[in-house]
Design a protein around this motif. Structure first.
Motif, mmCIF file in Angstrom:
data_model
loop_
_atom_site.group_PDB
_atom_site.id
_atom_site.type_symbol
_atom_site.label_atom_id
_atom_site.label_comp_id
_atom_site.label_asym_id
_atom_site.label_seq_id
_atom_site.Cartn_x
_atom_site.Cartn_y
_atom_site.Cartn_z
ATOM 1 N N LEU A 1 -54.782 32.237 124.117
ATOM 2 C CA LEU A 1 -55.002 31.160 122.853
ATOM 3 C C LEU A 1 -54.713 29.602 123.489
ATOM 4 N N ASN A 2 -55.533 28.849 123.778
ATOM 5 C CA ASN A 2 -55.490 27.542 124.583
ATOM 6 C C ASN A 2 -54.776 27.730 125.774
ATOM 7 N N ASN A 3 -53.644 27.141 125.891
ATOM 8 C CA ASN A 3 -52.719 27.483 127.250
ATOM 9 C C ASN A 3 -51.752 28.208 126.863
ATOM 10 N N ALA A 4 -51.582 29.207 125.994
ATOM 11 C CA ALA A 4 -50.617 30.074 125.669
ATOM 12 C C ALA A 4 -51.328 31.411 125.611
ATOM 13 N N THR A 5 -50.458 32.523 125.148
ATOM 14 C CA THR A 5 -51.093 33.909 124.977
ATOM 15 C C THR A 5 -50.364 34.524 123.685
ATOM 16 N N LEU A 6 -51.125 34.954 122.838
ATOM 17 C CA LEU A 6 -50.833 35.445 121.151
ATOM 18 C C LEU A 6 -50.660 36.775 121.845
ATOM 19 N N ARG A 7 -49.575 37.462 121.213
ATOM 20 C CA ARG A 7 -49.030 38.780 121.568
ATOM 21 C C ARG A 7 -48.991 39.375 119.893
ATOM 22 N N VAL A 8 -49.451 40.475 119.994
ATOM 23 C CA VAL A 8 -49.562 41.234 118.648
ATOM 24 C C VAL A 8 -48.811 42.598 118.984
#
Length: 291
Positions: free
Chosen positions: A14-21
């Motif tokens: 997600l953009n320059n980051a990481t989305l974690r679920v």
């Protein structure tokens, strides 16, 4: 058959980051879904809840969605130009007042929020959900797969223990069949020791034995017990959620064992009932973890 415990995780860029679920489950009598989101994405809770609710019918499910920084902090930094312009004006006024230049450091700019890492509040909800939805689905699938695998192991254990209860039932029947005869022998022996010997074919003896045999007859209980055990095995083979039904059957099995023990009038038979109840309690503990 599914367990109520399990875990699943998935990530998405997600953009320059990481989305974690992350999705984890524990046993509960009812369905409880807890969703933890970044504050800026609170509106997405309903979307997440609806996705999970369609796949879970029992247990507490905890869903956590977080935004993790990328491998380099520089890629996530942004400048708040409005705050920077206000700071410049303030510094100019302070410099005029003190009659000397006043400067600030990079650390000061970061503390004031002028230079900051990109956060969830900078990402539109539509963009966040576009990345979060497939990640939630992937984590949910991993969660459900683990629950199914654990459920299969629990099913095998439950069926083995039901087989043990069947064996105890056969022992109960065999022991109960000889209870009237043993009572007859004890009664005649006590009468003889008391100086009141009676022939075995005396009508009073026959009537007493008949009444005793009727009171301690457990054929109805053992027949219903067999029916409950058969039902338990059939329900274990169903694909739907069966935890509540199995829990109810455990109560019915306990009731039949309890009645058998109260009517036993025989120490060894009563001990068999206690042993069977112990095994049933192990089954009950397992059932508490089944969806």
């Amino acid at each position: 058959m599914n367990s109520m415990t399990g875990f699943g995780a998935a990530t998405a860029p997600l953009n320059n980051a990481t989305l974690r679920v992350e999705i984890g489950g524990v046993n509960r009598k009812q369905t409880e879904i807890s969703v933890s989101l970044p504050r800026a994405w609170a509106e997405l809770e309903t979307n997440v809840r609806e996705l999970v609710a369609g796949s879970v019918s029992r247990g507490r499910v905890n869903v956590t969605i977080s935004l993790q920084a990328g491998p380099t902090a520089a890629g996530n930094l942004s400048v708040n130009k409005t705050r920077l312009a206000a700071l410049q004006q303030c510094l100019a006024e302070v410099s005029d007042t003190l009659q000397r230049p006043v400067d600030t450091t990079l650390d000061g700019l970061i503390r004031l929020g002028i230079i900051a890492e990109e956060s969830e509040s900078d990402i539109p909800l539509e963009t966040a959900w576009a990345a979060a939805e497939p990640a939630v689905r992937a984590a949910l699938q991993a969660f459900l797969t683990l629950r199914a695998e654990e459920g299969a192991n629990m099913k095998a254990d439950l069926l083995r223990r039901i087989g043990t209860l069947r064996n105890y039932r056969e022992q109960l029947i065999a022991r109960a069949a000889g209870v009237p005869a043993r009572y007859r022998e004890q009664l005649l022996k006590r009468l003889e020791e008391s100086g009141l010997p009676l022939p075995a074919d005396d009508d009073r003896i026959i009537k007493e034995i008949a009444l005793f045999a009727d009171r301690c007859d457990v054929s109805e209980e053992t027949t219903r017990l067999l029916s409950h055990l058969d039902q338990f095995e059939r329900i274990c083979d169903k694909q739907e959620a069966v935890g509540r039904t199995l829990d109810f059957l455990c109560q019915e099995i306990f009731r039949e064992l309890n009645t058998t023990g109260s009517k036993a009038n025989d120490a060894e038979l009563a001990q068999l009932v206690v042993t069977a109840k112990t095994e049933l309690e192990k089954i009950r503990e397992q059932v508490q973890n089944i969806e």
